[in-house]
Motif scaffolding. Structure first.
Motif, short mmCIF file in Angstrom:
data_model
loop_
_atom_site.label_atom_id
_atom_site.label_comp_id
_atom_site.label_asym_id
_atom_site.label_seq_id
_atom_site.Cartn_x
_atom_site.Cartn_y
_atom_site.Cartn_z
N LEU A 259 -41.69 -34.98 -28.46
CA LEU A 259 -41.47 -35.98 -27.42
C LEU A 259 -41.30 -35.27 -26.08
O LEU A 259 -40.27 -34.65 -25.83
N ASP A 260 -42.34 -35.34 -25.25
CA ASP A 260 -42.42 -34.51 -24.04
C ASP A 260 -42.05 -35.34 -22.81
O ASP A 260 -42.91 -35.98 -22.19
N SER A 261 -40.75 -35.35 -22.50
CA SER A 261 -40.27 -36.08 -21.32
C SER A 261 -38.97 -35.46 -20.84
O SER A 261 -38.15 -35.04 -21.67
N VAL B 213 -37.81 -32.46 -29.55
CA VAL B 213 -37.54 -33.00 -28.22
C VAL B 213 -37.94 -31.94 -27.18
O VAL B 213 -37.46 -30.82 -27.22
N ASN B 214 -38.84 -32.33 -26.29
CA ASN B 214 -39.38 -31.41 -25.28
C ASN B 214 -39.11 -32.00 -23.89
O ASN B 214 -39.88 -32.80 -23.44
N SER B 215 -37.97 -31.65 -23.29
CA SER B 215 -37.20 -30.45 -23.53
C SER B 215 -35.83 -30.57 -22.86
O SER B 215 -35.56 -31.54 -22.16
N GLY C 31 -44.22 -22.36 -26.11
CA GLY C 31 -44.48 -22.59 -24.68
C GLY C 31 -45.92 -23.00 -24.45
O GLY C 31 -46.75 -22.93 -25.36
N GLY C 32 -46.18 -23.43 -23.23
CA GLY C 32 -47.52 -23.85 -22.84
C GLY C 32 -48.40 -22.62 -22.64
O GLY C 32 -48.35 -21.94 -21.61
N LEU C 33 -49.21 -22.30 -23.65
CA LEU C 33 -49.97 -21.05 -23.69
C LEU C 33 -50.91 -20.90 -22.48
O LEU C 33 -51.02 -19.84 -21.88
N1 THG Z 1 -43.72 -26.01 -21.88
C1 THG Z 1 -43.25 -27.11 -22.53
N2 THG Z 1 -43.89 -28.30 -22.50
C2 THG Z 1 -45.04 -28.41 -21.79
C3 THG Z 1 -45.59 -27.31 -21.12
C4 THG Z 1 -44.89 -26.07 -21.17
N3 THG Z 1 -45.69 -29.62 -21.78
C5 THG Z 1 -46.81 -29.83 -20.90
C6 THG Z 1 -47.62 -28.56 -20.74
N4 THG Z 1 -46.79 -27.44 -20.44
C7 THG Z 1 -48.41 -28.29 -22.00
N5 THG Z 1 -49.40 -29.31 -22.19
C8 THG Z 1 -50.70 -29.22 -21.68
C9 THG Z 1 -51.53 -30.30 -21.89
C10 THG Z 1 -52.85 -30.24 -21.52
C11 THG Z 1 -53.33 -29.12 -20.87
C12 THG Z 1 -52.50 -28.04 -20.64
C13 THG Z 1 -51.16 -28.09 -21.04
C14 THG Z 1 -54.75 -29.09 -20.50
N6 THG Z 1 -55.12 -28.47 -19.42
C15 THG Z 1 -56.50 -28.23 -19.10
C16 THG Z 1 -56.53 -26.92 -18.35
O1 THG Z 1 -55.45 -26.40 -18.12
O2 THG Z 1 -57.59 -26.44 -18.12
C17 THG Z 1 -57.17 -29.29 -18.35
C18 THG Z 1 -56.32 -30.05 -17.37
C19 THG Z 1 -57.08 -31.17 -16.74
O3 THG Z 1 -57.86 -31.84 -17.41
O4 THG Z 1 -56.91 -31.32 -15.52
O5 THG Z 1 -55.61 -29.62 -21.20
O6 THG Z 1 -45.31 -25.03 -20.59
N7 THG Z 1 -42.10 -26.98 -23.22
#
Ligand code: THG
Length: 266
Positions: free
Chosen positions: A75-77, A96-98, A195-197
């Motif tokens: 749940l990302d909010s 729960v995020n975060s 984390g958000g890779l």
């Molecule tokens: N840490 C935690 N939660 C998170 C993040 C984090 N939630 C949101 C985000 N970062 C991770 N989620 C996403 C979802 C979609 C994309 C990237 C991260 C994605 N991005 C494309 C890109 O980056 O190229 C395209 C974006 C677009 O279409 O404009 O798809 O760090 N806890």
């Protein structure tokens, strides 16, 4: 086992936002099914992009997503009210995020978290902003894990997010987060890291190659979960191959299974 949190149900993505506005359940359901088939362990759900509509959008998404998957949801909010509502709707123990160390946000989350059965992503963020060194990340991780344990959260349910920052901003951002993850996994034995890779490649061209190599290097220092796109078969291949090389795949069974399924091609 490495856990992939599928990132695709996020209203910052144009197609997802359009589907949410039109209440196009089939588009969302099909995407979730694909993420599951590709190996997601959790489905992240973020409805934050339509200001003023987050709660109703989140409720709609949770309703329809759970019609097609048994996977637990992430749940990302940042909004405790949205999380409280979401928590009552989920059928599986959610993530729960975060939570973060920012004072207002932390204090608003405590009543929500107390006594609840959930996993939680703990951001290494505080009121002074993004971390500026590995020690910054490590100290914040220790603080937030300590605070969560003090209210009864079990360590195995905590996913520390060191906050991955772009290479395009500072050449040391990769080393900083890798050093921090290595120390966190040693000093806070039992926690997970996630984390958000794709943050690592933000602002650079050909992002996928950066994300892939970074994932392998992060896994070497103990990173054991990531928020990423499970439909990217190449990065999933990197994940499975790295697990195998790290000695986390008995008899290379999972690697061989993925090859036979046509999911790993050199
Ligand atoms: N840490 C935690 N939660 C998170 C993040 C984090 N939630 C949101 C985000 N970062 C991770 N989620 C996403 C979802 C979609 C994309 C990237 C991260 C994605 N991005 C494309 C890109 O980056 O190229 C395209 C974006 C677009 O279409 O404009 O798809 O760090 N806890």
């Amino acid at each position: 086992m490495f856990e992939v949190i599928g990132e695709r149900i996020n209203t910052t993505l144009k197609k997802v936002q359009a589907a949410v506005i039109e209440r196009d359940a089939e588009h969302i359901k099909a995407d979730v099914k694909k993420q599951e088939a590709c190996g997601a362990s959790y489905i992240d759900v973020n409805a934050g992009a339509r200001i003023g509509h987050e709660k109703e959008d989140m409720a709609w998404l949770l309703e329809i997503i759970q019609e097609v998957t048994e996977l637990p949801l992430c749940l990302d909010s940042p909004d405790p009210e949205v999380l409280e509502m979401a928590y009552t709707m989920v059928t599986k123990t959610p993530m729960v995020n975060s939570i973060s160390l920012e004072k207002n946000r932390f204090e608003a989350m405590i009543p929500f978290l107390k006594g609840k059965d959930c996993k939680i992503i703990a951001l290494c963020m505080d009121d002074s902003g993004m971390p500026k060194s590995a020690d910054d990340i490590i100290n914040r991780a220790k603080d937030i894990v300590g605070e969560l344990e003090a209210i009864g959260v079990k360590r195995e349910n905590i996913y520390v997010d060191p906050l991955i920052q772009p290479m395009s901003v500072d050449k040391d951002n990769g080393n900083m987060v890798m050093d921090a993850v290595q120390a966190i996994m040693t000093d806070l034995e039992g926690v997970h890291t996630t984390g958000g890779l794709s943050n690592i490649s933000y602002g650079l061209p050909q992002r996928k190659i950066i994300n892939r190599i970074f994932l392998a290097m992060m896994m070497k220092v103990g990173f054991n979960s990531a928020i990423m796109d499970p439909l990217d078969t190449e990065i999933m291949a990197v994940m499975k191959t790295t697990e195998m090389i790290k000695g986390c795949d008995n008899y290379c069974m999972n690697y061989l299974k993925a090859v036979r399924a046509g999911n790993i091609k050199a």
